[in-house]
Scaffold this motif. Structure first.
Motif, PDB file in Angstrom:
ATOM      1  N   PHE A   1      -7.349 -97.305  36.474  1.00  0.00           N
ATOM      2  CA  PHE A   1      -6.429 -96.242  36.823  1.00  0.00           C
ATOM      3  C   PHE A   1      -5.012 -96.762  37.043  1.00  0.00           C
ATOM      4  N   THR A   2      -4.057 -95.923  36.698  1.00  0.00           N
ATOM      5  CA  THR A   2      -2.697 -96.098  37.189  1.00  0.00           C
ATOM      6  C   THR A   2      -2.481 -95.094  38.314  1.00  0.00           C
ATOM      7  N   LEU A   3      -1.588 -95.452  39.239  1.00  0.00           N
ATOM      8  CA  LEU A   3      -1.278 -94.620  40.391  1.00  0.00           C
ATOM      9  C   LEU A   3       0.223 -94.379  40.438  1.00  0.00           C
ATOM     10  N   ARG A   4       0.596 -93.121  40.650  1.00  0.00           N
ATOM     11  CA  ARG A   4       2.006 -92.751  40.785  1.00  0.00           C
ATOM     12  C   ARG A   4       2.159 -91.929  42.062  1.00  0.00           C
ATOM     13  N   LYS A   5       3.108 -92.343  42.903  1.00  0.00           N
ATOM     14  CA  LYS A   5       3.374 -91.628  44.149  1.00  0.00           C
ATOM     15  C   LYS A   5       4.855 -91.253  44.166  1.00  0.00           C
ATOM     16  N   ARG A   6       5.101 -89.967  44.412  1.00  0.00           N
ATOM     17  CA  ARG A   6       6.479 -89.476  44.442  1.00  0.00           C
ATOM     18  C   ARG A   6       6.756 -88.882  45.821  1.00  0.00           C
ATOM     19  N   PHE A   7       7.676 -89.508  46.563  1.00  0.00           N
ATOM     20  CA  PHE A   7       8.063 -89.037  47.885  1.00  0.00           C
ATOM     21  C   PHE A   7       9.397 -88.308  47.808  1.00  0.00           C
ATOM     22  N   ALA A   8       9.462 -87.139  48.435  1.00  0.00           N
ATOM     23  CA  ALA A   8      10.720 -86.408  48.543  1.00  0.00           C
ATOM     24  C   ALA A   8      10.822 -85.810  49.935  1.00  0.00           C
ATOM     25  N   LEU A   9      12.044 -85.651  50.422  1.00  0.00           N
ATOM     26  CA  LEU A   9      12.305 -85.022  51.713  1.00  0.00           C
ATOM     27  C   LEU A   9      13.011 -83.699  51.457  1.00  0.00           C
ATOM     28  N   GLU A  10      12.447 -82.651  52.023  1.00  0.00           N
ATOM     29  CA  GLU A  10      12.977 -81.310  51.789  1.00  0.00           C
ATOM     30  C   GLU A  10      13.116 -80.563  53.108  1.00  0.00           C
TER      31      GLU A  10
ATOM     32  N   GLU B   1      16.400 -87.000  43.617  1.00  0.00           N
ATOM     33  CA  GLU B   1      16.278 -86.978  45.072  1.00  0.00           C
ATOM     34  C   GLU B   1      14.887 -87.395  45.526  1.00  0.00           C
ATOM     35  N   ALA B   2      14.234 -88.262  44.767  1.00  0.00           N
ATOM     36  CA  ALA B   2      12.868 -88.683  45.102  1.00  0.00           C
ATOM     37  C   ALA B   2      12.705 -90.179  44.887  1.00  0.00           C
ATOM     38  N   LEU B   3      11.755 -90.749  45.649  1.00  0.00           N
ATOM     39  CA  LEU B   3      11.331 -92.130  45.449  1.00  0.00           C
ATOM     40  C   LEU B   3      10.031 -92.100  44.673  1.00  0.00           C
ATOM     41  N   VAL B   4       9.963 -92.831  43.566  1.00  0.00           N
ATOM     42  CA  VAL B   4       8.774 -92.842  42.718  1.00  0.00           C
ATOM     43  C   VAL B   4       8.202 -94.257  42.690  1.00  0.00           C
ATOM     44  N   LEU B   5       6.917 -94.380  43.004  1.00  0.00           N
ATOM     45  CA  LEU B   5       6.203 -95.652  43.016  1.00  0.00           C
ATOM     46  C   LEU B   5       5.121 -95.611  41.955  1.00  0.00           C
ATOM     47  N   THR B   6       4.974 -96.686  41.178  1.00  0.00           N
ATOM     48  CA  THR B   6       3.966 -96.721  40.120  1.00  0.00           C
ATOM     49  C   THR B   6       3.301 -98.087  40.069  1.00  0.00           C
ATOM     50  N   GLY B   7       2.005 -98.099  39.733  1.00  0.00           N
ATOM     51  CA  GLY B   7       1.288 -99.357  39.611  1.00  0.00           C
ATOM     52  C   GLY B   7      -0.060 -99.171  38.941  1.00  0.00           C
ATOM     53  N   ARG B   8      -0.707-100.295  38.636  1.00  0.00           N
ATOM     54  CA  ARG B   8      -1.998-100.319  37.940  1.00  0.00           C
ATOM     55  C   ARG B   8      -3.029-100.957  38.841  1.00  0.00           C
ATOM     56  N   LEU B   9      -4.142-100.252  39.068  1.00  0.00           N
ATOM     57  CA  LEU B   9      -5.248-100.827  39.809  1.00  0.00           C
ATOM     58  C   LEU B   9      -5.952-101.877  38.958  1.00  0.00           C
ATOM     59  N   VAL B  10      -6.732-102.748  39.620  1.00  0.00           N
ATOM     60  CA  VAL B  10      -7.408-103.841  38.923  1.00  0.00           C
ATOM     61  C   VAL B  10      -8.900-103.583  38.793  1.00  0.00           C
ATOM     62  N   ARG B  11      -9.553-103.141  39.865  1.00  0.00           N
ATOM     63  CA  ARG B  11     -11.012-103.002  39.851  1.00  0.00           C
ATOM     64  C   ARG B  11     -11.489-101.656  39.323  1.00  0.00           C
TER      65      ARG B  11
ATOM     66  N   ALA C   1      -6.446 -98.740  46.118  1.00  0.00           N
ATOM     67  CA  ALA C   1      -5.089 -98.210  45.976  1.00  0.00           C
ATOM     68  C   ALA C   1      -4.195 -98.586  47.154  1.00  0.00           C
ATOM     69  N   ARG C   2      -4.775 -98.673  48.360  1.00  0.00           N
ATOM     70  CA  ARG C   2      -3.967 -98.941  49.549  1.00  0.00           C
ATOM     71  C   ARG C   2      -3.351-100.340  49.528  1.00  0.00           C
ATOM     72  N   LEU C   3      -3.872-101.232  48.653  1.00  0.00           N
ATOM     73  CA  LEU C   3      -3.364-102.597  48.552  1.00  0.00           C
ATOM     74  C   LEU C   3      -2.575-102.846  47.270  1.00  0.00           C
ATOM     75  N   THR C   4      -2.526-101.882  46.377  1.00  0.00           N
ATOM     76  CA  THR C   4      -1.955-102.098  45.053  1.00  0.00           C
ATOM     77  C   THR C   4      -0.432-102.238  45.118  1.00  0.00           C
ATOM     78  N   TRP C   5       0.075-103.251  44.433  1.00  0.00           N
ATOM     79  CA  TRP C   5       1.523-103.445  44.334  1.00  0.00           C
ATOM     80  C   TRP C   5       2.086-102.320  43.476  1.00  0.00           C
ATOM     81  N   LEU C   6       3.051-101.588  44.023  1.00  0.00           N
ATOM     82  CA  LEU C   6       3.685-100.496  43.292  1.00  0.00           C
ATOM     83  C   LEU C   6       5.163-100.818  43.086  1.00  0.00           C
TER      84      LEU C   6
END
Length: 324
Positions: A126-135, A113-123, A101-106
């Motif tokens: 799984f799909t990975l979704r990361k949502r960053f928000a500042l509060e 008010e959030a940044l959403v990153l999404t991508g598909r692992l290869v090996r 996951a640490r190398l996956t292109w998202l």
């Protein structure tokens, strides 16, 4: 929240900021956070490797899974999934040191008010979704993994923060609601994973150590231990003068925390006696030596069923600058 698009060594870097904090996110490197700063005084809270974010496409020599991980590791804050620590062969393929996951292109998008990153692992399926928000001085990260395969998958999942900068120094303090500590026999002489101690004590390389106080950079010491039995999953780290601080809290679906302190004790590759950082990794299991060792030593691996989705949350609260 403001988002600024930067280019750093040919990588697209997104700088998220509000009135109190800023963080730099690299979408094409698994959403790695390479910097976290307090805006009032530009205090830095994350550690960077000596080479930092290498130029995109830089050559690497062949080597072990750990060597290849280090080649692409800028420090900072990364997702460990679906493996943590030493490489593991699962489903006929290596999952690699600390997982894929640490190398996956998202891909990224702004959602309110959030940044959403999404991508598909290869090996792994799984799909990975990361949502960053500042509060208001808090960084909130919601991570979702979804098993899109037709088989149940056994795995490890965690979020690793390498702390440094103005936060980590001789006498920095660590406070937590954990009550028990397991040593790591690879870094603690004549111990086993069953040698339970009460926080903040643990077996060190030469004697019992106090995990709540950090040594200096020339202590010739490496610590690795695993915290458990939290009242509330939380850790607070403060600088020696208490002018910089960070609260880390996370979801109870991650019942463990890896505590890794490098203070000049790792000789040779990769730190050559000059590593100095505190890495904290809340996650599903332990120890930090790959899926098969987690199954054998602690039975703390996790199974995710076909089409099952899991979400967890991590919060970072940067302490405001004290009034002088």
């Amino acid at each position: 929240m403001q988002i600024e698009q930067l280019t750093v060594n040919d990588w697209e870097v997104l700088r998220l900021s509000d009135d109190t904090v800023s963080l730099d996110v690299v979408p094409a490197l698994g959403g790695t956070v390479t910097a976290l700063r307090r805006r009032s005084d530009d205090a830095s809270l994350l550690w960077s490797t000596p080479w930092g974010l290498r130029r995109r496409g830089a050559w690497s020599l062949p080597g072990s899974s750990e060597a290849q991980m280090v080649d692409t590791y800028p420090g900072g804050w990364q997702t460990l999934f679906p493996n943590g620590g030493d490489t593991a062969v699962v489903g006929g393929v290596e999952w690699g040191h600390h997982g894929e996951a640490r190398l996956t292109w998202l891909d990224w998008a702004v959602d309110g008010e959030a940044l959403v990153l999404t991508g598909r692992l290869v090996r792994s399926p799984f799909t990975l979704r990361k949502r960053f928000a500042l509060e208001g001085g808090e960084v909130v990260l919601d991570e979702t993994v979804h098993n899109v395969g037709g088989e149940a998958v056994e795995l490890m999942w965690g979020s690793q923060l390498a702390l440094g900068g103005d936060l980590v120094g001789p006498g920095s303090s660590v406070a937590t609601s954990a009550s028990t500590v397991h040593p790591d026999p690879r870094f603690s002489i004549s111990t086993s994973y069953d040698d339970l101690m009460p926080w903040p004590r643990s077996h060190g390389q030469r004697t019992v150590v106090n995990l709540s106080r950090l040594p200096g950079p020339d202590a010739d010491e490496t610590r690795l231990a695993y915290l458990a039995d939290f009242d509330t999953p939380t850790v607070t780290v403060r600088s020696p003068d208490r002018r910089v601080g960070l609260d880390l809290t996370w979801d109870e679906s991650w019942p463990y925390l890896w505590y890794s302190m490098e203070a000049g004790g790792r000789h040779g590759f990769p730190w050559y006696s000059r590593g100095y950082f505190l890495a904290l990794t809340p996650g599903t299991g332990w120890p930090a030596h790959g899926l098969h060792e987690a199954r054998r030593a602690s039975a703390t691996t996790t199974w995710v069923q076909p089409d099952e989705e899991r979400t967890t949350r991590v919060r970072l609260r940067v302490h405001p600058e004290p009034v002088r």
